[in-house]
Design a protein around this motif. Structure first.
Motif, PDB file in Angstrom:
ATOM      1  N   LYS A 190       0.832  -1.205   0.000  1.00  0.00           N
ATOM      2  CA  LYS A 190       0.000   0.000   0.000  1.00  0.00           C
ATOM      3  C   LYS A 190       0.869   1.259   0.000  1.00  0.00           C
ATOM      4  CE  LYS A 190      -4.111  -1.889   2.291  1.00  0.00           C
ATOM      5  NZ  LYS A 190      -4.964  -1.849   3.516  1.00  0.00           N
ATOM      6  N   GLU A 191       1.961   1.199   0.725  1.00  0.00           N
ATOM      7  CA  GLU A 191       2.899   2.313   0.763  1.00  0.00           C
ATOM      8  C   GLU A 191       3.385   2.637  -0.654  1.00  0.00           C
ATOM      9  OE1 GLU A 191       6.200   3.289   4.172  1.00  0.00           O
ATOM     10  OE2 GLU A 191       6.526   1.487   2.967  1.00  0.00           O
ATOM     11  N   ASP A 192       3.771   1.595  -1.388  1.00  0.00           N
ATOM     12  CA  ASP A 192       4.243   1.775  -2.763  1.00  0.00           C
ATOM     13  C   ASP A 192       3.119   2.235  -3.682  1.00  0.00           C
ATOM     14  OD1 ASP A 192       6.702   0.941  -1.887  1.00  0.00           O
ATOM     15  OD2 ASP A 192       6.642  -1.017  -2.877  1.00  0.00           O
ATOM     16  N   LEU A 193       1.945   1.664  -3.503  1.00  0.00           N
ATOM     17  CA  LEU A 193       0.812   2.032  -4.356  1.00  0.00           C
ATOM     18  C   LEU A 193       0.476   3.508  -4.228  1.00  0.00           C
ATOM     19  CD1 LEU A 193      -1.459  -1.095  -3.785  1.00  0.00           C
ATOM     20  CD2 LEU A 193      -0.615  -0.304  -6.010  1.00  0.00           C
ATOM     21  N   LEU A 194       0.514   4.033  -3.019  1.00  0.00           N
ATOM     22  CA  LEU A 194       0.208   5.445  -2.814  1.00  0.00           C
ATOM     23  C   LEU A 194       1.277   6.332  -3.459  1.00  0.00           C
ATOM     24  CD1 LEU A 194      -1.044   5.343   0.889  1.00  0.00           C
ATOM     25  CD2 LEU A 194      -2.431   5.706  -1.170  1.00  0.00           C
ATOM     26  N   ILE A 195       2.520   5.885  -3.437  1.00  0.00           N
ATOM     27  CA  ILE A 195       3.606   6.642  -4.082  1.00  0.00           C
ATOM     28  C   ILE A 195       3.387   6.662  -5.590  1.00  0.00           C
ATOM     29  CG2 ILE A 195       6.075   6.630  -4.611  1.00  0.00           C
ATOM     30  CD1 ILE A 195       6.514   5.497  -1.759  1.00  0.00           C
ATOM     31  N   MET A 196       3.125   5.498  -6.179  1.00  0.00           N
ATOM     32  CA  MET A 196       2.935   5.428  -7.629  1.00  0.00           C
ATOM     33  C   MET A 196       1.678   6.173  -8.060  1.00  0.00           C
ATOM     34  SD  MET A 196       4.264   1.561  -8.585  1.00  0.00           S
ATOM     35  CE  MET A 196       3.341   0.706  -7.292  1.00  0.00           C
ATOM     36  N   GLY A 254       9.412   3.846   6.109  1.00  0.00           N
ATOM     37  CA  GLY A 254       9.450   4.850   7.162  1.00  0.00           C
ATOM     38  C   GLY A 254      10.190   6.119   6.793  1.00  0.00           C
ATOM     39  N   GLN A 255      10.739   6.175   5.593  1.00  0.00           N
ATOM     40  CA  GLN A 255      11.507   7.336   5.158  1.00  0.00           C
ATOM     41  C   GLN A 255      10.691   8.188   4.201  1.00  0.00           C
ATOM     42  OE1 GLN A 255      14.706   7.907   6.355  1.00  0.00           O
ATOM     43  NE2 GLN A 255      14.342   6.090   7.630  1.00  0.00           N
ATOM     44  N   SER A 256      10.708   9.483   4.387  1.00  0.00           N
ATOM     45  CA  SER A 256      10.030  10.374   3.450  1.00  0.00           C
ATOM     46  C   SER A 256      10.751  10.346   2.105  1.00  0.00           C
ATOM     47  CB  SER A 256       9.986  11.803   4.005  1.00  0.00           C
ATOM     48  OG  SER A 256      11.296  12.285   4.235  1.00  0.00           O
ATOM     49  N   ILE A 257      10.039  10.729   1.053  1.00  0.00           N
ATOM     50  CA  ILE A 257      10.599  10.671  -0.297  1.00  0.00           C
ATOM     51  C   ILE A 257      11.501  11.877  -0.524  1.00  0.00           C
ATOM     52  CG2 ILE A 257      10.081  10.481  -2.747  1.00  0.00           C
ATOM     53  CD1 ILE A 257       9.112   8.126  -0.989  1.00  0.00           C
ATOM     54  N   LYS A 258      12.805  11.588  -0.672  1.00  0.00           N
ATOM     55  CA  LYS A 258      13.784  12.639  -0.925  1.00  0.00           C
ATOM     56  C   LYS A 258      14.526  12.347  -2.218  1.00  0.00           C
ATOM     57  CE  LYS A 258      14.482  13.431   4.022  1.00  0.00           C
ATOM     58  NZ  LYS A 258      15.454  13.415   5.149  1.00  0.00           N
ATOM     59  N   LYS A 259      15.276  13.320  -2.678  1.00  0.00           N
ATOM     60  CA  LYS A 259      16.040  13.153  -3.909  1.00  0.00           C
ATOM     61  C   LYS A 259      17.335  12.378  -3.647  1.00  0.00           C
ATOM     62  CE  LYS A 259      14.603  17.675  -5.733  1.00  0.00           C
ATOM     63  NZ  LYS A 259      15.102  19.009  -6.175  1.00  0.00           N
ATOM     64  N   THR A 260      17.758  11.615  -4.637  1.00  0.00           N
ATOM     65  CA  THR A 260      19.091  11.026  -4.592  1.00  0.00           C
ATOM     66  C   THR A 260      20.124  12.157  -4.660  1.00  0.00           C
ATOM     67  OG1 THR A 260      18.969  10.767  -6.999  1.00  0.00           O
ATOM     68  CG2 THR A 260      18.430   8.828  -5.667  1.00  0.00           C
ATOM     69  N   TYR A 261      21.342  11.846  -4.254  1.00  0.00           N
ATOM     70  CA  TYR A 261      22.450  12.819  -4.267  1.00  0.00           C
ATOM     71  C   TYR A 261      22.102  14.069  -3.449  1.00  0.00           C
ATOM     72  CZ  TYR A 261      24.487  10.078  -8.109  1.00  0.00           C
ATOM     73  OH  TYR A 261      25.032   9.069  -8.883  1.00  0.00           O
ATOM     74  N   GLN A 266       7.659  19.577  -6.662  1.00  0.00           N
ATOM     75  CA  GLN A 266       6.249  19.969  -6.718  1.00  0.00           C
ATOM     76  C   GLN A 266       5.458  19.526  -5.491  1.00  0.00           C
ATOM     77  OE1 GLN A 266       4.734  18.373 -10.448  1.00  0.00           O
ATOM     78  NE2 GLN A 266       6.550  19.129 -11.537  1.00  0.00           N
ATOM     79  N   GLY A 267       6.096  18.763  -4.604  1.00  0.00           N
ATOM     80  CA  GLY A 267       5.417  18.297  -3.403  1.00  0.00           C
ATOM     81  C   GLY A 267       4.468  17.141  -3.635  1.00  0.00           C
ATOM     82  N   VAL A 268       4.643  16.447  -4.755  1.00  0.00           N
ATOM     83  CA  VAL A 268       3.758  15.328  -5.104  1.00  0.00           C
ATOM     84  C   VAL A 268       3.796  14.230  -4.045  1.00  0.00           C
ATOM     85  CG1 VAL A 268       3.503  13.396  -6.734  1.00  0.00           C
ATOM     86  CG2 VAL A 268       3.733  15.743  -7.596  1.00  0.00           C
ATOM     87  N   PHE A 269       4.950  14.010  -3.441  1.00  0.00           N
ATOM     88  CA  PHE A 269       5.109  12.904  -2.493  1.00  0.00           C
ATOM     89  C   PHE A 269       5.031  13.347  -1.034  1.00  0.00           C
ATOM     90  CE2 PHE A 269       7.810  11.851  -6.268  1.00  0.00           C
ATOM     91  CZ  PHE A 269       6.971  10.882  -6.796  1.00  0.00           C
ATOM     92  N   LYS A 270       4.560  14.534  -0.813  1.00  0.00           N
ATOM     93  CA  LYS A 270       4.485  15.064   0.548  1.00  0.00           C
ATOM     94  C   LYS A 270       3.616  14.158   1.421  1.00  0.00           C
ATOM     95  CE  LYS A 270       3.441  19.241   3.191  1.00  0.00           C
ATOM     96  NZ  LYS A 270       2.935  20.654   3.143  1.00  0.00           N
ATOM     97  N   GLY A 271       4.157  13.764   2.571  1.00  0.00           N
ATOM     98  CA  GLY A 271       3.437  12.921   3.515  1.00  0.00           C
ATOM     99  C   GLY A 271       3.527  11.443   3.224  1.00  0.00           C
ATOM    100  N   LEU A 272       4.147  11.063   2.101  1.00  0.00           N
ATOM    101  CA  LEU A 272       4.279   9.649   1.745  1.00  0.00           C
ATOM    102  C   LEU A 272       5.654   9.134   2.153  1.00  0.00           C
ATOM    103  CD1 LEU A 272       2.650   9.701  -1.803  1.00  0.00           C
ATOM    104  CD2 LEU A 272       1.581   9.110   0.373  1.00  0.00           C
ATOM    105  N   THR A 273       5.719   7.859   2.480  1.00  0.00           N
ATOM    106  CA  THR A 273       6.980   7.267   2.924  1.00  0.00           C
ATOM    107  C   THR A 273       7.184   5.895   2.306  1.00  0.00           C
ATOM    108  OG1 THR A 273       5.948   6.209   4.864  1.00  0.00           O
ATOM    109  CG2 THR A 273       6.836   8.437   5.156  1.00  0.00           C
ATOM    110  N   ARG A 274       8.453   5.459   2.308  1.00  0.00           N
ATOM    111  CA  ARG A 274       8.801   4.069   2.017  1.00  0.00           C
ATOM    112  C   ARG A 274       9.787   3.623   3.085  1.00  0.00           C
ATOM    113  NH1 ARG A 274      11.448  -0.026  -2.186  1.00  0.00           N
ATOM    114  NH2 ARG A 274       9.505  -1.061  -2.782  1.00  0.00           N
TER     115      ARG A 274
END
Length: 437
Positions: free
Chosen positions: A83-89, A406-413, A396-404
């Motif tokens: 479900k965590e992944d589904l909400l991200i996608m 337990g980690q919030s979605i951040k950029k690589t590098y 754009q804040g598309v992933f705000k409040g979503l996690t994988r």
């Protein structure tokens, strides 16, 4: 004749008024319930698209998905993790997912997770292209028999796919018989098209009998060469019959791999080119378009008209082997982002569904070598960091409040393009500034 005068009883009048008001309340309640029921039915209709409405529809972008986070597939993702992944996608706009086999609980749990999310969130919409794995006799041994199928295992796999589709017909819209099951370089397990044809006909028969939804589409998902885009070794009557039997062709194209296996693809003088990486990736797009067209040409040659969609394509973001700094230098996040954008732009405009491979890195693919390219095809890392292709969505804040995990979605590098550029290389250019062009 004189009319008799009727004397009204005040108590009776009040009773009549109360009865009338009660009747109005009941009628209003009934109309409200009817309205709610109609709205619920309308929501259900809106979330019940057929395969013909989904495939080629730019409003329903597609993605290949494996939710495995560990170093082996025995470590199955939980419903909560799915479900965590589904909400991200879903947040990034994906509406159509592809799975690969029924041998593990992954696919059935994914469909269950979608069902639960839809019940909890009426605006959540997601559909599935369900894969059923097909093997030859003796697959994954030292002596595979490509002339025979592993009938017992294949039958069980198809039966699992049928049962899940019957249970969730509003979610599962396509069954794909086999994954790269006919291409000859799949030396551990491939079969001839006659085997795939037998199971496709079986599923089409179930549709005719009403045991599967008539709107369900059946295909096989395979390399472009296997669909007639390759050499004469693939061209035969069984393939032609299979093409006629499927509802559409799910075609794979991987210019990424041909940066090594077809070196001429990458061999050009780029020193005079202003943006060498962009030039290379435009070539990669043209390469995929050509492979796709080769299948279309074969269909024309045999006089068959069928929809064509891309069942799989992708670009790895890292490699220490054939595609890394000592090899073709194809693997990095910048080239992956360019390829993703170019493929999405082309297929969306051309009304071609493209199941991009893939959503998340899967470390089990090459557990013994974490740097292997097979572990790095995801647009997200295994711990949920968004790779360069998705940095704009993070902004754009598309992933705000979503996690994988337990980690919030951040950029690589850490979102630093200068750091990213240090891992970007161009074949034939030994020294280059920190520029991603």
């Amino acid at each position: 004749m004189m009319k008799s005068r009727i004397k009204l009883n005040p108590l009776s009048t009040r009773a009549v008024i109360r009865s009338f008001c009660h009747l109005l309340f009941v009628l209003a309640l009934g109309l409200n319930l009817i309205s709610c029921d109609l709205n619920q039915k309308q929501d259900k209709i809106m979330h019940h698209k057929s395969a013909s409405e989904l495939l080629g529809n730019p409003d329903y972008p597609a993605m290949s998905y494996g939710g495995y986070r560990g170093l082996n597939r025995q470590e199955q993702p939980t419903i909560a993790q799915l479900k965590e992944d589904l909400l991200i996608m879903h947040a990034m706009g994906i509406r159509f997912l592809r799975t690969y086999n029924m041998q593990f609980p992954h696919a059935s749990n994914l469909v269950k997770a979608i069902d639960e999310l839809q019940k909890a969130q009426p605006d959540f919409e997601m559909y599935v292209m369900l894969g059923a794995w097909i093997d030859c006799q003796g697959a994954w041994t030292d002596a595979p028999d490509h002339a025979q199928e592993d009938y017992k295992a294949n039958k069980a796999e198809i039966e699992r796919a049928v049962a899940l589709t019957q249970k969730y017909p509003d979610i599962i819209k396509v069954i794909a018989v086999g994954n790269e099951a006919m291409v000859h370089w799949a030396a551990s397990y491939f079969v001839g098209p006659k085997v795939i044809l037998g199971w496709v006909n079986y599923l089409q028969g179930l549709k005719k009998k009403g045991d599967l939804p008539k709107e369900l589409w059946v295909t096989s998902s395979d390399n472009f060469a296997s669909w007639g885009g390759g050499g004469p070794e693939y061209h035969n009557a069984d393939l032609n019959d299979l093409i006629k039997a499927v509802d559409y062709l799910s075609v794979h194209t991987y210019p990424f791999h041909d940066t090594h296996y077809n070196p001429a693809f990458w061999q050009r003088d780029l020193n005079a080119v202003k943006s060498p990486n962009e030039a290379l990736m435009n070539d990669a797009l043209a390469y995929s378009q050509n492979q796709f067209q080769q299948v279309a040409n074969y269909l024309k040659d045999i006089g068959v008209e069928k929809p064509l969609h891309i069942g799989e394509t992708g670009w790895a973001s890292s490699s220490d082997g054939l595609y890394g700094p000592e090899g073709s230098r194809a693997a990095d996040e910048y080239k992956q982002a360019l390829y993703y954008r170019l493929m999405r732009d082309w297929t969306q405009k051309a009304n071609i569904s493209c199941f991009f491979f893939e959503a998340f890195d899967e470390p089990w693919k090459s557990a013994a070598n974490p740097s292997d390219s097979e572990n790095h095809f995801g647009l997200f890392t295994a711990d949920g960091h968004a790779k360069y292709a998705l940095w704009p969505l993070v902004d754009q804040g598309v992933f705000k409040g979503l996690t994988r995990a337990g980690q919030s979605i951040k950029k690589t590098y850490d979102g630093n393009e200068e750091l990213l550029s240090e891992d970007v290389f161009v074949l034939g250019i030994e020294t280059q500034p920190h520029s991603m062009q």
